[in-house]
Write a protein that holds these residues in place. Structure first.
Motif, PDB file in Angstrom:
ATOM      1  N   SER A   7      48.941  -5.926  38.960  1.00  0.00           N
ATOM      2  CA  SER A   7      48.492  -6.189  40.382  1.00  0.00           C
ATOM      3  C   SER A   7      48.707  -4.964  41.087  1.00  0.00           C
ATOM      4  O   SER A   7      49.468  -3.864  40.747  1.00  0.00           O
ATOM      5  N   HIS A   8      47.971  -4.431  42.096  1.00  0.00           N
ATOM      6  CA  HIS A   8      48.130  -3.374  42.687  1.00  0.00           C
ATOM      7  C   HIS A   8      48.405  -3.459  44.513  1.00  0.00           C
ATOM      8  O   HIS A   8      48.162  -4.619  45.024  1.00  0.00           O
ATOM      9  N   THR A   9      49.056  -2.572  44.906  1.00  0.00           N
ATOM     10  CA  THR A   9      49.374  -2.536  46.283  1.00  0.00           C
ATOM     11  C   THR A   9      48.920  -1.414  46.957  1.00  0.00           C
ATOM     12  O   THR A   9      48.152  -0.583  46.522  1.00  0.00           O
ATOM     13  N   SER A  12      48.954   2.401  45.704  1.00  0.00           N
ATOM     14  CA  SER A  12      47.697   3.105  45.260  1.00  0.00           C
ATOM     15  C   SER A  12      46.479   2.358  45.608  1.00  0.00           C
ATOM     16  O   SER A  12      46.191   2.600  47.033  1.00  0.00           O
ATOM     17  N   ASP A  13      45.659   1.903  45.124  1.00  0.00           N
ATOM     18  CA  ASP A  13      44.166   1.294  45.929  1.00  0.00           C
ATOM     19  C   ASP A  13      44.138  -0.085  46.188  1.00  0.00           C
ATOM     20  O   ASP A  13      42.935  -0.385  46.407  1.00  0.00           O
ATOM     21  N   GLY A  14      45.290  -0.823  46.166  1.00  0.00           N
ATOM     22  CA  GLY A  14      45.076  -2.139  46.794  1.00  0.00           C
ATOM     23  C   GLY A  14      44.961  -2.095  48.337  1.00  0.00           C
ATOM     24  O   GLY A  14      45.454  -0.875  49.019  1.00  0.00           O
ATOM     25  N   ASP A  37      50.799  -0.509  40.116  1.00  0.00           N
ATOM     26  CA  ASP A  37      50.037   0.633  40.692  1.00  0.00           C
ATOM     27  C   ASP A  37      49.432   1.607  39.909  1.00  0.00           C
ATOM     28  O   ASP A  37      50.251   2.184  38.839  1.00  0.00           O
ATOM     29  N   HIS A  38      48.466   2.386  40.360  1.00  0.00           N
ATOM     30  CA  HIS A  38      48.101   3.562  39.637  1.00  0.00           C
ATOM     31  C   HIS A  38      48.711   4.599  39.741  1.00  0.00           C
ATOM     32  O   HIS A  38      49.075   5.291  40.577  1.00  0.00           O
ATOM     33  N   ASP A  39      49.434   4.905  38.601  1.00  0.00           N
ATOM     34  CA  ASP A  39      50.226   6.333  38.308  1.00  0.00           C
ATOM     35  C   ASP A  39      51.479   6.257  39.358  1.00  0.00           C
ATOM     36  O   ASP A  39      51.957   7.507  39.790  1.00  0.00           O
ATOM     37  N   PHE A 247      44.692  -7.794  40.709  1.00  0.00           N
ATOM     38  CA  PHE A 247      44.618  -7.999  42.001  1.00  0.00           C
ATOM     39  C   PHE A 247      44.468  -6.529  42.858  1.00  0.00           C
ATOM     40  O   PHE A 247      45.357  -5.852  42.570  1.00  0.00           O
ATOM     41  N   HIS A 248      43.488  -6.554  43.648  1.00  0.00           N
ATOM     42  CA  HIS A 248      43.415  -5.346  44.650  1.00  0.00           C
ATOM     43  C   HIS A 248      43.471  -5.756  45.991  1.00  0.00           C
ATOM     44  O   HIS A 248      43.890  -5.405  47.034  1.00  0.00           O
ATOM     45  N   PHE A 249      42.355  -6.767  46.374  1.00  0.00           N
ATOM     46  CA  PHE A 249      42.083  -7.373  47.566  1.00  0.00           C
ATOM     47  C   PHE A 249      42.034  -8.735  47.730  1.00  0.00           C
ATOM     48  O   PHE A 249      41.686  -9.262  46.797  1.00  0.00           O
TER      49      PHE A 249
HETATM   50 MN    MN Z   1      42.283   0.230  41.006  1.00  0.00          MN
END
Ligand code: MN
Ligand code: AMP
Ligand code: MN
Ligand code: MN
Length: 278
Positions: A7-9, A12-14, A37-39, A247-249
């Motif tokens: 999952s992303h927040t 990064s790009d969430g 998160d990305h990197d 998950f992003h959005f």
């Molecule tokens: Mn992404």
């Protein structure tokens, strides 16, 4: 038990803050969550505080960009120690990589008549690392395109004008960073790289040979036949199986927290190797 390990927040790009990702996961019945998160691991400390509050088990995660042949491949690290020297230097390295790639993307966009894209993406990313979605959002805000997807289609996607050729660190290097940080390396969404099944299997073979231990057999909503095939591929290589929403959005139900099929009984769950409280 719903286990969502991808999952992303907004680190990064969430779109949601780490706290809101944890709250949403909890509301949706997730009991074990990894933020990947990305990197970056910037969202983890605050997410841990919220996770304790709502009684969710939070697994420390990250999604690294790596290079396999001519393409980019994502590798998730689970159960990493954020303070490990290898993790700290990996993150610094990737931050610099993203900075120089962002400058190159902005140069291309300037040549296409869209100036100040670096500054625009930087502002949207806050103090965190910049990804292509920040450029996509900038292009939408500028009125250059009508939506994010169009930004990728016209400018940022593979082979498009502002798709700069960037060499990410090798799969081997990324797996080494994860292992040296005490984590498990998981190949993210193997079916989403636009590869033939044969090429996908070759990628998974390289990943296993480099010390990777698991693959995501489930990434969001997908056909059960794909899940069954990926489990078979994992088992044949003694790889464990992971699953997550990516998950992003909040407005994408096919990639919402906990919203995916359950792991088949024949799979060896990656969480058998994670130290989870019972
Ligand atoms: Mn992404
Ligand atoms: P980056 O890691 O900076 O190369 O950005 C890759 C991210 O862009 C992916 O993780 C996705 O979240 C997002 N992405 C890729 N393709 C598209 C697309 N066509 N539309 C919207 N987002 C995309
Ligand atoms: Mn990914
Ligand atoms: Mn992801």
């Amino acid at each position: 038990m719903i286990v969502d390990l991808h999952s992303h927040t907004h680190c990064s790009d969430g779109h949601l803050s780490p706290q809101d990702v944890v709250y949403r996961a909890s509301e949706r019945g997730v009991s074990v969550l990894a933020i990947t998160d990305h990197d970056t691991i910037a969202g983890l400390p605050i997410a841990h505080i919220t996770a304790r509050e709502v009684g969710i088990q939070l697994v420390n995660g990250i999604e690294f960009s790596s290079q396999w042949g001519r393409g980019g491949v994502h590798i998730v690290g689970l159960g990493i120690d954020p303070m490990a020297p290898a993790m700290q230097s990996a993150i610094a390295y990737q931050f610099d990589s993203r900075e120089s790639r962002s400058r190159a993307i902005a140069d291309r966009l300037a040549k296409a008549g869209i100036p100040n894209a670096y500054e625009g993406a930087r502002e949207l990313a806050g103090g965190e690392s910049i990804g292509r979605p920040h450029f996509a959002q900038f292009l939408v805000n500028q009125g250059a395109v009508s939506n994010m997807n169009a930004a990728f289609k016209r400018f940022l996607g593979t082979g498009k004008y502002a798709d700069v050729k960037y060499e990410w660190p090798s799969m081997e290097q990324v797996i080494e960073w994860i292992v040296q940080s005490g984590g498990i390396a998981v190949l993210a969404h193997p079916a989403k790289y636009d590869l033939t099944r044969m090429k996908m299997c070759a990628m998974i073979d390289s990943f296993a040979a480099a010390g990777g231990q698991a693959i995501e057999v489930i990434s969001g909503q997908q056909l059960p036949t794909l899940t069954a095939d990926l489990v078979k591929i994992a088992n044949a290589r003694s790889l464990m199986a992971s699953c997550g929403s990516d998950f992003h959005f909040p407005d994408q139900p096919w990639q919402d927290l906990g919203n995916f099929g359950s792991l088949p009984d024949t799979a060896v769950p990656v969480w058998s190797a994670l130290r989870l409280a019972s």
